[in-house]
Design an enzyme around this catalytic site. Structure first.
Site: not given
Ligand code: DGL
Length: 274
Positions: A18-19, A81-82, A161, A193-195
């Site tokens: 992912d990012s 990551c979508n 984050e 979104c995986t966040h």
């Protein structure tokens, strides 16, 4: 573009990327569902966020991230990551050669369609994911009668984050974004979104108890298990071990967030150049 070929075995690791920290929600779900698998996680902390970048840039990052994981000869790649799933899944597949790839978006769309009783689904995601319309397309491929309403929530990524899971700023921003669903009568909301699972409790409180939340991280872990079972690639020998972590910047910050989201001390993290 470089394509990799290698032999895999049930003991081979699974590469996940992912990012940034967001994909750790997929690592957590994978550990819960597939505790014997060896996981290698790459968080591209030097270049987060992806969701506000152009398609050209996202596709370049998708190639680089996949190439980094391919050094470990994985048996499967999970795009946690979508944004990459929406705009660059083909790049990941091409870079992987013969290795199966699972994108988080497809799995999230499937779960949402199976859970929505009234066929009215809301999707929240990054700007790039929402603009791509990939969720609506994936959902309507599965069931053309479903109505999809989407809303980009770009500030959720930096809030996650920062670890602002229970912060008044997050509450305020969630109220502002989720107001977009007022009057649309959705019964299901996809965390696209995986966040976002990191902010799940705040999102749940804001949207209300009647709307079912779909966490695409859990959905992708279930899909991975199915695929490994079908192909005889489940790892039955190894003991549970910590994920192997790779980041492209700021490993110290990553360790703070790891502790917060995974509830345990972070194992060693390796710094890689992108
Ligand atoms: N977590 C990612 C996603 O699922 C990317 C967020 C970002 O870097 O903007 O879309």
């Amino acid at each position: 573009m470089q394509t990799h070929q290698h032999k895999t075995a049930p003991e081979s690791p699974i590469g996940i990327f992912d990012s940034g920290v967001g994909g750790l929600t997929v690592v957590r779900a994978m550990q819960a569902i597939l505790p014997a698998e060896r996981l290698i996680y790459f968080g591209d902390t030097a270049r987060v966020p992806y969701g506000s970048k152009s398609q050209v840039t996202i596709r370049k990052y998708a190639h680089d991230d996949t190439a980094i994981l391919m050094r470990y000869q994985p048996k499967m790649i999970i795009v946690a990551c979508n944004t990459v799933s929406a705009l660059a899944l083909d790049v990941v597949e091409k870079t992987c050669g013969n290795i199966p790839v699972i994108g988080v978006l497809e799995a999230g769309a499937q779960l949402a369609v199976s859970r929505s009783e009234h066929k009215r689904i809301g999707v929240i995601g990054t700007q790039a994911t929402v603009c791509s319309n990939a969720y609506a397309c994936a959902i309507n491929m599965l069931d053309s009668e479903v109505t999809v309403h989407s809303k980009a929530c770009p500030l959720f990524v930096p809030l996650a984050e920062e670890g602002f899971t229970d912060h008044p700023a997050t509450r305020l921003i969630a109220a502002e974004y989720l107001r977009a669903f007022d009057g649309h009568d959705i019964d299901t909301l996809v965390l696209g979104c995986t966040h976002y699972p990191i902010l799940r409790s705040m999102i749940e409180q804001t949207i209300g108890p009647d709307i079912r939340i779909i966490d695409s991280a859990e959905a992708v872990a279930c899909r991975a298990k199915e695929l490994l079972t079908e192909t005889g690639m489940l790892n039955t020998t190894s003991e549970t071990e910590n994920p192997h972590l790779l980041v492209s910047d700021l490993p110290q910050k990553f360790s703070m967030l790891y502790r917060l989201f995974m509830g345990s001390e972070m194992p060693d993290v390796e710094l890689v150049e992108v």
